[in-house]
Enzyme design. Structure first.
Site, short mmCIF file in Angstrom:
data_model
loop_
_atom_site.label_atom_id
_atom_site.label_comp_id
_atom_site.label_asym_id
_atom_site.label_seq_id
_atom_site.Cartn_x
_atom_site.Cartn_y
_atom_site.Cartn_z
CG ASN A 1 -1.78 -1.09 1.47
OD1 ASN A 1 -2.30 -1.62 0.50
ND2 ASN A 1 -2.00 -1.48 2.71
N GLY B 1 1.89 -1.38 3.73
CA GLY B 1 1.17 -2.62 3.43
C GLY B 1 1.80 -3.74 4.21
N GLY C 1 2.09 -6.93 3.78
CA GLY C 1 2.94 -7.87 3.05
C GLY C 1 4.30 -7.27 2.74
CG ASN D 1 4.98 -2.48 6.13
OD1 ASN D 1 5.47 -1.75 5.28
ND2 ASN D 1 3.88 -2.14 6.81
CG ASN E 1 -2.97 -7.61 17.83
OD1 ASN E 1 -3.96 -8.28 18.16
ND2 ASN E 1 -3.04 -6.61 16.98
CG LEU F 1 2.70 -10.22 25.04
CD1 LEU F 1 3.47 -10.90 26.18
CD2 LEU F 1 1.21 -10.53 25.15
CG ASP G 1 4.17 5.62 13.37
OD1 ASP G 1 3.12 5.10 13.79
OD2 ASP G 1 4.44 5.74 12.15
CG ASP H 1 3.28 -5.21 9.20
OD1 ASP H 1 2.50 -6.12 9.52
OD2 ASP H 1 2.92 -4.12 8.72
CB ALA I 1 9.71 -1.18 13.69
O1 RIB Z 1 0.66 -2.92 9.60
C1 RIB Z 1 0.83 -1.62 9.12
C2 RIB Z 1 0.32 -1.53 7.72
O2 RIB Z 1 -1.08 -1.75 7.74
C3 RIB Z 1 0.48 -0.18 7.08
O3 RIB Z 1 1.70 -0.03 6.40
C4 RIB Z 1 -0.75 -0.06 6.18
O4 RIB Z 1 -0.45 -0.05 4.82
C5 RIB Z 1 -1.63 -1.24 6.56
O5 RIB Z 1 -1.55 -2.24 5.64
#
Ligand code: RIB
Length: 299
Positions: A11, A39, A41, A43, A182, A203, A228, A234, A262
């Site tokens: 994404n 996205g 996948g 990430n 999670n 966790l 953030d 991911d 991250a």
């Molecule tokens: O897990 C984070 C991701 O969730 C973001 O990068 C966003 O694109 C959504 O897919």
């Protein structure tokens, strides 16, 4: 070195930071805006590659202005993009709001990810010759099921991050070797997860736990200054996959450390740490924990 195929989403994340989220009907001033490739996948693919694996990505970008940047972020990270196709229409888009505590809300519009409906022979061959198939739930579920079935038939370990959480067919759960969830997902998916051989539960700041056929483990959180949390799960999952072959304890240590790092920068793909950063943080955290154990033992 693990060979991993990710069949998943990519994404463009539209990231706005704000001190406090608006209430329904309220307008507030934001602090910043950025376009960051993301996205789940993509990430996870980048995180696994940076943590030391060799990764190929099966997915789809659109035919819009974001396509080149999305393809580029995978390519620049060293992820194989020969199985990344272009679907007519918009790419996947995620609208993300990050508040002053680093917590996010995300709205995803699937775009091209929703058109990843077929796996061709080359995709299936890549899955069959990989050590690990890694999937999430931002692409059509029949595609995830086809990938998982093919992986299982060829002794490729199947790791599923069932996010965004949704009801899945029992046939799909039967193909999963490792699930990464999670705490909220663990609660919602308690029944199907009970039959998955290996379950890792993140966790947040408290690290993660593992439940497998022969052991239960937990790993403490790695203290960091959170900016953030987008993409931290991911990154955790990608690093875990990259080190799964070293056993759950080592994989958990890498995953917890990478996931924590991250959270220290804004934006999903922009915050995924490199192997050397993870190794350094892991060594520092281990020294800290060992120091604590010695002090405890002596007191
Ligand atoms: O897990 C984070 C991701 O969730 C973001 O990068 C966003 O694109 C959504 O897919």
């Amino acid at each position: 070195m693990a060979r991993i195929v990710v069949v998943g989403s990519i994404n463009m994340d539209l990231v706005t930071t704000v001190g406090h989220r608006p209430e329904p009907g309220q307008t507030v001033s934001g602090e910043s805006f950025a376009l960051v490739p993301g996205g789940k996948g993509s990430n996870q693919a980048i995180a696994a590659q940076r943590a030391g694996a060799t990764v190929d990505f099966v997915g789809a970008v659109g035919s819009d202005v974001f396509a080149d940047a999305l393809r580029g972020v995978l390519h620049d990270a060293g992820v194989g993009v020969s199985r990344l196709r272009t679907a007519n229409g918009p790419s996947g888009i995620a609208t993300i709001v990050v508040d002053g505590d680093g917590e996010n809300t995300i709205i995803v519009v699937a775009g091209a990810n929703g058109r990843l409906t077929d796996l061709d022979t080359a995709d299936l061959d890549a899955i069959a010759s990989a050590d690990i198939l890694m999937c999430q739930l931002e692409i059509p579920i029949p595609t995830v099921l086809a990938a998982a079935r093919h992986a299982r038939a060829h002794h490729t370990t199947v790791i599923l991050n069932p996010s965004p959480v949704q009801h899945l067919p029992a046939d799909l759960w039967a193909e999963i070797d490792v699930a990464v969830v999670n705490e909220g997902e663990a609660e919602q998916l308690a029944t199907p997860l009970a039959a998955v051989p290996h379950v890792i539960t993140t966790l947040g700041a408290h690290g993660a736990s593992y439940r497998g056929p022969d052991a239960r483990l937990s790993h403490p959180g790695v203290p960091v200054e959170v900016v953030d949390t987008t993409g931290a799960g991911d990154t955790f999952t990608g690093a875990l996959a990259a080190h799964w072959h070293q056993g759950p304890a080592t994989a958990l240590a890498w995953a917890c450390t990478a996931g924590a790092l991250a959270t220290t920068k804004l934006g999903a793909s922009a915050s995924i740490p490199h192997r050397t950063d993870i190794e350094q943080a892991l060594a520092a955290a281990t020294a800290h924990w060992l120091g604590g154990m010695t002090a405890d033992a002596g007191s």
